[in-house]
Design a protein around this motif. Structure first.
Motif, PDB file in Angstrom:
ATOM      1  N   ARG C 138      14.532  88.359 130.339  1.00 34.89           N
ATOM      2  CA  ARG C 138      14.948  88.241 128.945  1.00 34.89           C
ATOM      3  C   ARG C 138      13.755  87.972 128.028  1.00 34.89           C
ATOM      4  O   ARG C 138      13.745  88.415 126.883  1.00 34.89           O
ATOM      5  N   GLU C 143      13.821  88.641 123.814  1.00 36.77           N
ATOM      6  CA  GLU C 143      14.897  87.817 123.226  1.00 36.77           C
ATOM      7  C   GLU C 143      14.376  86.630 122.438  1.00 36.77           C
ATOM      8  O   GLU C 143      15.027  86.185 121.480  1.00 36.77           O
ATOM      9  N   LEU C 248      11.493  83.115 118.370  1.00 35.46           N
ATOM     10  CA  LEU C 248      12.907  83.357 118.090  1.00 35.46           C
ATOM     11  C   LEU C 248      13.844  82.375 118.770  1.00 35.46           C
ATOM     12  O   LEU C 248      15.049  82.406 118.529  1.00 35.46           O
ATOM     13  N   GLY C 249      13.314  81.527 119.629  1.00 36.88           N
ATOM     14  CA  GLY C 249      14.186  80.548 120.270  1.00 36.88           C
ATOM     15  C   GLY C 249      13.699  80.155 121.640  1.00 36.88           C
ATOM     16  O   GLY C 249      12.520  80.334 121.972  1.00 36.88           O
ATOM     17  N   LEU C 251      14.759  79.879 125.980  1.00 36.76           N
ATOM     18  CA  LEU C 251      15.610  80.170 127.137  1.00 36.76           C
ATOM     19  C   LEU C 251      15.360  79.055 128.139  1.00 36.76           C
ATOM     20  O   LEU C 251      14.218  78.756 128.477  1.00 36.76           O
TER      21      LEU C 251
END
Lengths: 336, 336, 336, 336
Positions: C138, C143, C248-249, C251
Motif C-alpha cells: 500500500r 496510499e 497523506l497519512g 498505515l
C-alpha cells in the motif's frame, strides 16, 4: 480561607495569549487586570472580551499596583528581560516556553531566579494534560514496574511558515522542546542525547537549514531510553501519542478523536473521524489546569508547575540534540 | 442583526433544572430572569449562581413582564398545567420530557398547543448529541443507503430508588421514552410496537410491578425495524450506543471513555477507563445545543427542536410498549 | 504445467527447523527427503512426523541425488560452510538468518554466491507476514505518499538464557537483525545508523556486555528516517508493531490478539486477551508464505525472497549499530 | 490408550460436506472411508482430495463394515431418514442443522433417538467457535454475574438465491436457527418467543413470503432476555457479534478483521479491512473443534456436542418465531 482572585498582567496577545486570557477570565480564582501588547489592537480585543486595562508598554503593567502575577506570552526574545523585571519587582511569573533560544542568556538569568523568593513557572502545558498526567501517576504507582522505555510521537498538523522557521531556533528548540520536557516529566535526569534530523518535504525548513523530520533518543540516568519521533506535518490531525513501557506492561495515550461515530462499509470498517486539529483543541484542559497549578504555586507553594530550571533543562537538551544531529555524535549532558 | 438575550423563566431547580440554569447563564444569547420552585432554597441557590429573581410560585413568573421564554424542569405531573399557562400567555416553552404520564391529559392539551402561535419544544436532549446528530445526518446523506435496522442500547448506571420507581410511570414511560424519541429521530413514522420486560435484579421494580430490563422492537412504515435494549443498571458506566444499518454499511456510536489511556499487561491488553457516569456528563454538549436550537426556534422558527407532537408520539409508543409487554401482543400504533 | 514436488534436505531440527519441516510437509509443492542433525534423535523425530531419511552428517544429504533444495536451520556458525557446499553442488538454498555473526566471513563468501547460478535466499520471514507485506504494497501504491518515517516496535516476550546471550553476537546481530531487514523491506538504501543500547533488567545481558533495551535510528538515502525500538522482554506478549508515515497519512500494523472477546467492568472497559506469545504463533503464515516464495524462486526465478545480499546488508547494519552504540557516534554505511 | 482413527461415512458433498471432508482428513483421529452423493462427480472430487470410497447410494455406505460414524451433510429433507437408518444400525451420527423443517417429523423420530444407545449430534458449529465458547465459559465462571441480557447480531453477507429461499423454510428455520441454538448455549431454558420480520430489500424473500430482516426476543426461565438481530445481507462482511450482559459488566465478541493493518488519513482514521466473508472463513476453527468434540462423544461419551434435542429445541423456537411474526403475538414455548 477564601482568597481574592489573583490579578494577572498578561503580556502578549497572540494565539496563546488569548488562550490564557480566556482561562484567566473563566477561572473564579483569577482575574485579568492588565493586558500589554505593543500591537495595541490585539490587547484591546483581548481586554474587551476578558477584562483588564490595556497598554502598549509592559512597563506600565509592571508599575501598576494591581498585578499579583505576570503571564508572559510575548515573543521568545522578550522572555528573559520580562522574567527579570518581574523577579526584580517580586511578582510571580508564568512564562511560555522556551525561556530563550540562547542558553547563555538563560544561564545568566538563572542565579537571579534561584535567589529570588518569587515563583517562576514555565508553560509546559502538556504536563497538565489529563492523559499524560494519568500515565505518569500510574507509572509512579508501579502499575508497569520501573520505566524502561518511553516513546513519544509528536507531529504537528502542518509546517509553520518559512518566516517563522527562520527565527524559530530550529525544530529541536521550537517543537521538540515540549517533548524534552515530557521526557523529563517521567525521567528528569537525562544524561545523553542522540538526534537524527531530515528534511523530507518542507521547502521552508530546507531553505533555513532546519529539519522537518526528527528522531531523538535520550538516555536517563536510570538506564531507561526515551524515543521522540517528530514531524512538522500530519495529515490525520495533531498526532500526540505516548507509550510508557516497563517490565509489567505498557501504558499508552491514544490520540483523541473528534467524534464517537465510526463507519463500516464494504471497503473499510471502523473508520472514525480525524484527530483533533492542534494544541488549542487537544490541550484545552491542560491550559486550564496549568493555570490552576500556578495559582496553587503562588498561594501555597504547590510544586506541580514546571520551573525555570525545567525550562533551562529542555533548552539544554534541545541544544544537545542540535549538536548531535549536526555533528553525528551522541552528546552527554548534565542538567544539574 | 443582534438580539437582546432571551430572558428565561426557569421552573424547577432539581438536577436537570440546574443544568439548564448553567447553560442559560453560559449562553450569550440567553439570560436567567426568574427562577421558580416551591422549594425556595433550591431556587435561591440557582439564582445565586446563575442570576434571576426567585419565587416559590410559578404564577409570579408568568405574571412578570421580563420573561421571553419558559423552561419547565419541574416534576412531570406539573408539566401539562405549566405548558398550558405559558401557551395561554403566548410565551414559548421548552419542557422536559415526558409531557405527562397520562396520554389523555396530553391529548386534551394538544389542540390548544396546535392552535397557539407559540413554540412548545420538548427536552429530548439526545437529538442534540453531536454523535447521534452526526449519524442521522450521514444516514440522511445516504452513506449507508436506506435505513433497514436501527439498534439502540441504553442502560442507566444504576436503578433509581424504589420511591421514584413507584411514581415513574414504569420503565417505558420513564426511561425508554428517550429511546422512543431517538428511534423517531431516524424513523418518525412508527407503526407497530412489541416489547418484552423482565425484572432480574431490582427489588424496587419488582415491588412496584415494573421491569428493570426490557427489549422493544418497533416497525417503521418503511419496513425498517428498530431494536431498543434497556437495563436499569450498568457496571461499566452509562451505556449509550447506537447502530444504524443499511445496504451500504453501518454507522455506529460508541460509548465515550473518560480517558485516552489504556493499559496492557500480561493478563489483559488495551484496557481503558470506564465510560462516563451518567447523562449529565455524557450529554453535556447536548443540553447546551438543545438550548441554542430552542433560541433559534423562538427567534427564527428553526425546526430542529422536538415538538409537543414528538413528546406525544414518544408517550404513545411507551403506552403501546407497556401494553405489549403486559398482554404479550404486538401493538399497532398511529402517531398522526 | 504441474511439477513434481521440490525435494528438500533440511539441516537442523531445532525449534525453527521443526517449523520448516511441518511447512514442507503441508505444502503440496514440496516434500521432505532428508533430515540432517548431529543430534540424531531430533532428526528422527522430525522425519517420523514429516517424512525424509535421517542422517547425522549433512555431507550425506549433499551427496544424495534426491535433494532439489537445502533448507539450513542449523546453528549460525555452520551457515557459511553449508551455503558454500550447497552452492558448490548447484543446489538452491533457503538459509535462516543471520548468515554469520562475522561480516568478514560473509564478504568472503559473497563473490561465490554472486557468481553461482543458484538462488540463495535468506529466512527473513517477516517480509512474508500478510500485514507487513500489505503495508509495503500500500505504501508502494502511494496510499500515504512518499515514506517519511517508519517506526518498528519489536519486543520479544522474554530474554533468552544467559548462555545463549553469550554466543548470540549481541542484541543487534541476534534480534534487531530482523528489524534491519524490515527497514530495508521498505527502504533498501540505508546510509546512516545511530544506536543507543541499555541494560535495564537482564542480568545475563549485563554479564556478557550486551544490551536488553535498544533504540536504533536509520537514515535512508531518500531522507526518510526509520526508528527501531527493541526490548528483550514484553509482559503483554510478543510486541510486533509497525507504522509507516507519509504526507497523506499512516498505515499501522497492530499486534494480533489471541481472542475476539473483550471484557468491560466497573474498573476497566474493552480489555482483551494478551497478544500472541512469540514468533511461532505470530508468524505462522509468514513461514508458510516464505516457503512458497522460495519454491517460486527456484522454479521461476521469482524475486520476492530476500537474498544473500539482504542478509549481508542486515549484518552490516547490525555491525554499524553495535559500533554506534559503543562509540556514541552515528555511523555512515554503504550497502552496495 | 491410542485408538484407530474413527472411520467416517460422509453423506453429501456440497459446500459444507467439503468442509467436513477436509477436517476429517486433517484430523489424525479420523479418516474418511466412504463418500456418498447422488451427484457422483461431487463425491468423486471429495474422495480424490480426502480419501474414501465413492457411492451414489447412501445405502451402500450404511451396509459397509468400515463405517464407525456417519456425517450427514445432505439436503435437509433427507436428514430424518438418514438419522433413522444410522440409529437403526447403531452408528453414531453428526448431522448438519436443521434436523428437518417439519417439527412433526422431528417429534416422530425423537423417541427412537432417545431410546437408541447411539450418539446423535447436531452440527451447531458456532458453539465450538473459540470466542463464543470463551464467553460462555467466562459467564459460567461468574465474571459478569448472573446473565441478564444476551444480544446476538448475526447478518449474512448476501441474500441467498430466490430458489433457495423458496425451500429454505423461512429465515427463522434457515438462518436464525443458529442464533436460537446460540441463545440456548447460554440459556437452555427458553420460555417465550417474540419476533418481528420485515422485507426491506430482497425481492426473492418478498416473492416467497419470507423476511430478509428480523428481530427476535426470547425470555429465559431465569428472566434473562435474549435479543437476536438478523439481516440477510451485510456490506461489511459476515457480521457475527455477541454481547453477554450481567450485573458486573459485559463480555463481547467482536467481528474478526481480515488484516492487522489500519489506515489513517485526513478524511478518516483507524480504518481497517472488512470482516471475514462468511462462515467458511469465520468458523473454520469451529468446524474442526466440532469434529473433535464428536470424536470425544463417540469414544468417551463427552457432552460438549449439541444433541438431537438441541436440534429439536432450535426448531421449536423457529416455529414459535414464525408464528409470532405472523400473528403478532408472543408465543410461550416449552422445550422439555
Amino acid at each position: 480561607m477564601t482568597h481574592a482572585p489573583l490579578r494577572f498582567g498578561l503580556i502578549g496577545t497572540g494565539r496563546i495569549g488569548q488562550v490564557h486570557a480566556a482561562n484567566i477570565a473563566a477561572n473564579s480564582d483569577t482575574t485579568l487586570s492588565w493586558v500589554a501588547d505593543p500591537f495595541v489592537d490585539g490587547a484591546t480585543a483581548v481586554a474587551d472580551s476578558f477584562g483588564g486595562r490595556v497598554t502598549a508598554d509592559a512597563g506600565e503593567l509592571f508599575a501598576a499596583d494591581d498585578v499579583d502575577a505576570v503571564l508572559i506570552a510575548s515573543p521568545t526574545p522578550t522572555h528573559v528581560d520580562l522574567i527579570e523585571r518581574a523577579v526584580d519587582r517580586g511578582i510571580p511569573v508564568l512564562c511560555e516556553k522556551p525561556i530563550d533560544l540562547d542558553i547563555a542568556r538563560v544561564e545568566a538569568l538563572r542565579p537571579k531566579v534561584a535567589a529570588a523568593g518569587v515563583p517562576v513557572a514555565l508553560g509546559f502545558n502538556r504536563r497538565f494534560d489529563p492523559a499524560f498526567a494519568e500515565v505518569r501517576a500510574r507509572v509512579a504507582a508501579g502499575e508497569i514496574g520501573a520505566l524502561e522505555q518511553l516513546t513519544i510521537i509528536s507531529r504537528d498538523p502542518a509546517a509553520p511558515p518559512a518566516d517563522y522557521v527562520a527565527v524559530s531556533g530550529g525544530i529541536f528548540r521550537d517543537m521538540t522542546i515540549h517533548d524534552f520536557d515530557m521526557a523529563r516529566f517521567f525521567l528528569p535526569d537525562i544524561v545523553e542525547v542522540s538526534a537524527m534530523g531530515s528534511t523530507t518535504f518542507d521547502e521552508g525548513a530546507r531553505r533555513h537549514g532546519d529539519y522537518d523530520t526528527a528522531v531523538v533518543t535520550l538516555r536517563a540516568a536510570s538506564g531507561a531510553i526515551v524515543t521522540i519521533i517528530n514531524s512538522r506535518h500530519s495529515a490525520v490531525g495533531y498526532d500526540q501519542r505516548l507509550e510508557a513501557f516497563g517490565p509489567l506492561g505498557t501504558l499508552q495515550v491514544a490520540n483523541r478523536s473528534t467524534s464517537l461515530v465510526s463507519l463500516s462499509t464494504a471497503e473499510r470498517v471502523e473508520a472514525t473521524a480525524p484527530y483533533e486539529d492542534f494544541f488549542l483543541q487537544r490541550y484545552a484542559e491542560a491550559y486550564a489546569a496549568e493555570l490552576r497549578a500556578f495559582v496553587a504555586l503562588v498561594r501555597d507553594g504547590a510544586s506541580e508547575s514546571p520551573t525555570f530550571d525545567d525550562g533551562r533543562a529542555a533548552l539544554l537538551l534541545a541544544d544537545a540534540a542540535q549538536r548531535s544531529a549536526t555533528e553525528r555524535v551522541a552528546v552527554a549532558v548534565g542538567l544539574h
